[in-house]
Design an enzyme around this catalytic site. Structure first.
Site, mmCIF file in Angstrom:
data_model
loop_
_atom_site.group_PDB
_atom_site.id
_atom_site.type_symbol
_atom_site.label_atom_id
_atom_site.label_comp_id
_atom_site.label_asym_id
_atom_site.label_seq_id
_atom_site.Cartn_x
_atom_site.Cartn_y
_atom_site.Cartn_z
ATOM 1 N N GLU A 56 35.425 49.034 41.660
ATOM 2 C CA GLU A 56 35.867 47.939 40.787
ATOM 3 C C GLU A 56 35.127 47.951 39.451
ATOM 4 O OE1 GLU A 56 38.359 45.967 40.838
ATOM 5 O OE2 GLU A 56 39.099 46.571 42.802
ATOM 6 N N THR A 62 39.606 51.032 32.687
ATOM 7 C CA THR A 62 39.820 52.473 32.830
ATOM 8 C C THR A 62 40.902 52.716 33.876
ATOM 9 O OG1 THR A 62 37.425 52.580 32.562
ATOM 10 C CG2 THR A 62 38.518 54.630 33.040
ATOM 11 N N TYR A 101 32.189 52.055 27.895
ATOM 12 C CA TYR A 101 31.614 50.732 28.160
ATOM 13 C C TYR A 101 30.268 50.868 28.876
ATOM 14 C CZ TYR A 101 36.213 49.202 26.840
ATOM 15 O OH TYR A 101 37.372 49.000 26.150
ATOM 16 N N TYR A 138 36.803 38.162 37.771
ATOM 17 C CA TYR A 138 37.786 39.063 38.381
ATOM 18 C C TYR A 138 37.122 39.948 39.442
ATOM 19 C CZ TYR A 138 40.239 43.209 39.452
ATOM 20 O OH TYR A 138 40.777 44.242 40.177
ATOM 21 N N ASP A 156 44.312 40.867 37.981
ATOM 22 C CA ASP A 156 44.090 41.876 36.940
ATOM 23 C C ASP A 156 45.382 42.008 36.124
ATOM 24 O OD1 ASP A 156 45.851 43.281 38.521
ATOM 25 O OD2 ASP A 156 44.544 45.025 38.817
ATOM 26 N N THR A 313 36.641 48.949 21.534
ATOM 27 C CA THR A 313 37.387 47.711 21.780
ATOM 28 C C THR A 313 37.577 46.905 20.504
ATOM 29 O OG1 THR A 313 36.157 47.645 23.841
ATOM 30 C CG2 THR A 313 37.519 45.741 23.367
#
Ligand code: SF4
Length: 372
Positions: A56, A62, A101, A138, A156, A313
């Site tokens: 997760e 991704t 990230y 999430y 999601d 981003t």
């Protein structure tokens, strides 16, 4: 193309939506390396929270295909959370390089350190999971549902799309999020909530796709209000996005006679924190490189050898790439020479791989985890 045909939802979509979806999932679920299938669950196999958590975190922002080789590579190196906690952070950052990230990799390591010290391992509730580093609403819901079969509403992008269509929600995102979440909560079944969460994701990924949803194959077609209304494809609606600012800069690839390349480590905090980079100017709007503290790391016969573009981003970056071939200089303060054979093993983010490749084709391409 979706067709409404004569289907008309006659009741609230919650009526046995979960049952229809779970029957479809039993037959058509995706095979993912971190997933325990319905047949395995029936045989008593339990999902390993470490696998669910790792997948997760990797899957945030991704694709499944991009994550698969990294997931396998991590499990090979660190088969459980204690092994990951015992690993040097630099090794974890190196293994993560290319997934993007990078603050997630640091949080992953912090989280592993913390969980390895908990007697029961990963907490089994959303609230307990939310308290861990790098786990937001999430991810907490997804781990609680998938690893511990808690009745959590897992929302999601795929689930947002399916739900917006199922209930014909016309409010654009992001304003529609509370309504979508409330609708998902009404659908989550008491039995098999973990499989239900994964089934919604799979339906969004394989049938209720952004373009050309395959409604004729959909187990929820009789429940779907957007299909009944005739045109589900545009849903969910979205408010127009603000344009990404464009930034520019120059990356300097200094190559020593023995093939070593000059590199440095970025500060721990901030964009690409703790990752390796070649020296570059600042990345500012309108900047095209210059002298002084934003110029090359030392005077040399720098020549422009290419340019690369990368999208983050919050901004897009155009980098000019300059190369200089130099004799055996010592590295300036804060920099180091990385031998050619070790470049591929450095924690290089994708933007830096692109810059180095523009100057030295093939230099970074040796150690990416294989896809199978
Ligand atoms: S849920 Fe998606 S795929 Fe299923 S009928 Fe509605 S729009 Fe079509």
């Amino acid at each position: 193309m979706a067709t409404a045909s004569s289907l008309k939802p006659t009741a609230e979509p919650r009526d046995d939506v979960a049952g229809r979806l779970l029957r479809w999932y039993d037959a058509h679920h995706r095979h993912l390396p971190w997933r325990v299938s319905p047949a395995e669950l029936a045989r008593g196999v339990r999902p390993r929270p470490y696998h669910v958590w790792l997948s997760e975190i990797m899957l945030q922002q991704t694709t499944v295909e991009a994550v698969k080789p990294y997931f396998r590579d991590f499990l090979e190196k660190w088969p459980d959370v204690r092994a990951l906690a015992a690993a040097p952070v630099e090794d974890v950052m190196r293994a993560w390089a290319g997934l993007g990230y990078y603050s997630r990799a640091r949080n992953l390591k912090d989280c592993a350190n913390l969980v390895a010290g908990l007697p029961g391992g990963f907490p089994d509730t959303e609230a307990g999971l939310l308290a861990l580093p790098g786990i937001g609403a999430y991810t907490a819901a997804a781990i609680a549902a998938i690893a511990f079969d808690r009745p959590a509403a897992v929302v999601d992008g795929n689930v947002e799309r399916v739900t917006a269509r199922l209930f014909d929600i016309r409010t654009p995102l992001p304003d529609a999020k509370p309504e979508i979440r409330a609708r998902v909560e009404t659908l989550v079944p008491a039995r098999r909530p973990g499989d239900f969460a994964q089934a919604m994701m799979d339906l969004g990924a394989t049938i209720c796709t952004p373009k050309r949803p395959r409604c004729m194959l959909c187990p929820l077609r009789q429940d779907c209000r957007a299909l009944a209304a005739g045109d589900p494809e545009p849903l969910p609606l979205r408010l127009p996005k603000a344009e990404r600012p464009q930034r520019k800069g120059v990356a300097y690839v200094a190559v020593r006679a023995d093939g070593a390349v000059l590199m440095r480590t970025r500060p721990d905090k901030g964009l690409l924190g703790g990752m390796t980079e070649v020296p570059s100017t600042g990345w500012s709007e309108g900047r095209s490189g210059g002298a002084g503290k934003d110029g090359p790391p030392f005077p040399a016969a720098w020549r422009r050898v290419g340019a690369i573009a990368h999208v983050f981003t919050h901004f897009s970056l155009d980098l000019d790439v300059h190369r200089a071939d130099v004799a055996n200089l010592s590295a300036p303060a804060g920099h180091r020479w990385v031998p050619a054979a070790d470049i591929a093993g450095e924690a290089l983010p994708t933007v830096m791989k692109k810059a180095i490749e523009a100057a030295i084709p093939g230099a970074t391409k040796k150690r990416r985890p294989s896809a199978d």
